[in-house]
Design an enzyme around this catalytic site. Structure first.
Site, PDB file in Angstrom:
ATOM      1  N   ASP A   8       0.862  -1.169   0.000  1.00  0.00           N
ATOM      2  CA  ASP A   8       0.000   0.000   0.000  1.00  0.00           C
ATOM      3  C   ASP A   8       0.907   1.230   0.000  1.00  0.00           C
ATOM      4  O   ASP A   8       2.078   1.149   0.382  1.00  0.00           O
ATOM      5  CB  ASP A   8      -0.886  -0.032   1.254  1.00  0.00           C
ATOM      6  CG  ASP A   8      -1.624   1.260   1.469  1.00  0.00           C
ATOM      7  OD1 ASP A   8      -2.319   1.708   0.542  1.00  0.00           O
ATOM      8  OD2 ASP A   8      -1.488   1.843   2.565  1.00  0.00           O
ATOM      9  N   ASP A  10      -0.236   5.145   0.809  1.00  0.00           N
ATOM     10  CA  ASP A  10      -0.505   6.114   1.875  1.00  0.00           C
ATOM     11  C   ASP A  10      -0.639   5.429   3.227  1.00  0.00           C
ATOM     12  O   ASP A  10      -1.408   4.485   3.391  1.00  0.00           O
ATOM     13  CB  ASP A  10      -1.792   6.880   1.553  1.00  0.00           C
ATOM     14  CG  ASP A  10      -1.648   7.705   0.290  1.00  0.00           C
ATOM     15  OD1 ASP A  10      -1.187   8.845   0.397  1.00  0.00           O
ATOM     16  OD2 ASP A  10      -1.978   7.187  -0.798  1.00  0.00           O
ATOM     17  N   ASP A 212      -2.361  -0.467   5.902  1.00  0.00           N
ATOM     18  CA  ASP A 212      -2.768   0.232   7.125  1.00  0.00           C
ATOM     19  C   ASP A 212      -4.260   0.522   7.224  1.00  0.00           C
ATOM     20  O   ASP A 212      -4.722   1.011   8.257  1.00  0.00           O
ATOM     21  CB  ASP A 212      -2.027   1.574   7.219  1.00  0.00           C
ATOM     22  CG  ASP A 212      -2.584   2.601   6.243  1.00  0.00           C
ATOM     23  OD1 ASP A 212      -3.010   3.677   6.699  1.00  0.00           O
ATOM     24  OD2 ASP A 212      -2.615   2.325   5.033  1.00  0.00           O
TER      25      ASP A 212
END
Length: 272
Positions: A8, A10, A212
């Site tokens: 991922d 961001d 996240d």
């Protein structure tokens, strides 16, 4: 030994200032030296990600738009998934009880109805930006996803409205606490990674992944080794309590873990 690493962007690979750290770039280069396939799995647009890869001279597969598109190293489209036109029409034309801003994505870019300069802070690294349009004049037959950005509590209430209106005709997920996404049914990073691994002749057991947010849930839960960031959404930790938690993105925790994995694979890892 993992053969593919999926990241991922961001809140995971990017630091809070939305840049890639030097340690992270060095670690990515080390992975390539070990012939480990790199894959960036992000909600960001493929046009932006291709620009970033070109600027950094990185070879990587791209899962973009939270799984709506998969591209090869050479930029070949391997998979696409669009919202049904009737779903896009309902979301665009309905009067929702929300203060959130609405954003529409298709292969040509990112579109919204008014200037929101604060949102561009997340794109300082690439310079990618929205285009201002009348959203009700958008072509409905090629919308990849629709996002709402705003306060989390307001978005949570909006999620209920969207679910009541759409039922099972779309997939709703939080890609960040302040971003709620409307995606095609069955569309997520995990499903897209499945398509990619089949293309490469790999299995999901051959993959490691880092994330996240709730848009990383399926990907992290399906690979051989999934890792949750220390700054992750609490909902993600609750959904995948069996997965290890590493450090914070501000400390380039992915690089910290992978350096240990490359240099000391048989020793226990501590994020400290």
């Amino acid at each position: 030994m993992a053969r593919l690493a999926a990241f991922d962007m961001d809140g995971t690979l990017l630091m809070p200032d939305h840049h890639l750290g030097e340690k992270t770039l060095s670690t990515l280069a080390r992975l390539r030296e070990r012939d480990i396939t790199l894959t960036f799995a992000t909600g960001r647009h493929v046009l932006e990600m291709q620009h970033i890869l070109g600027a950094l001279s990185l070879d990587a597969y791209l899962i973009t738009g939270n799984g709506t598109r998969v591209h090869s190293l050479e930029g070949e489209l391997l998979h696409r998934d669009d919202l049904p036109a009737d779903v896009a029409e309902l979301v665009l034309y309905q009067q929702w009880d929300t203060r959130a801003s609405m954003h529409i994505f298709n292969d040509d870019g990112w579109f919204t109805g008014k200037e929101i300069p604060a949102l561009l802070q997340a794109f300082v690294y690439s310079g990618f930006r929205y285009q201002i349009i009348d959203v009700k004049k958008m072509p409905l037959d090629r919308v990849t996803k629709i996002c709402f950005c705003g306060d989390h509590d307001d978005l949570t209430r909006l999620q209920i409205q969207l679910h009541e209106a759409l039922g099972e005709r779309a997939h709703l997920c939080f890609s960040a606490t302040d971003c709620l996404e409307v995606l095609p049914v069955g569309c997520n990073k995990g499903a897209a990674l499945t398509v990619l691994t089949q293309h490469l002749g790999l299995s999901l057991r051959d993959c490691m992944a880092f994330g996240d947010a709730m848009n990383d849930r399926e990907m992290l839960g399906s690979v051989g080794s999934g890792f949750i960031m220390g700054n992750a959404m609490p909902q993600l930790r609750a959904e995948l309590p069996h997965l290890p938690v590493i450090g914070h993105c501000r400390n380039q925790a992915v690089s910290h873990y992978l350096t240990h994995w490359l240099d000391n694979p048989h020793l226990p890892y501590s994020p400290e």
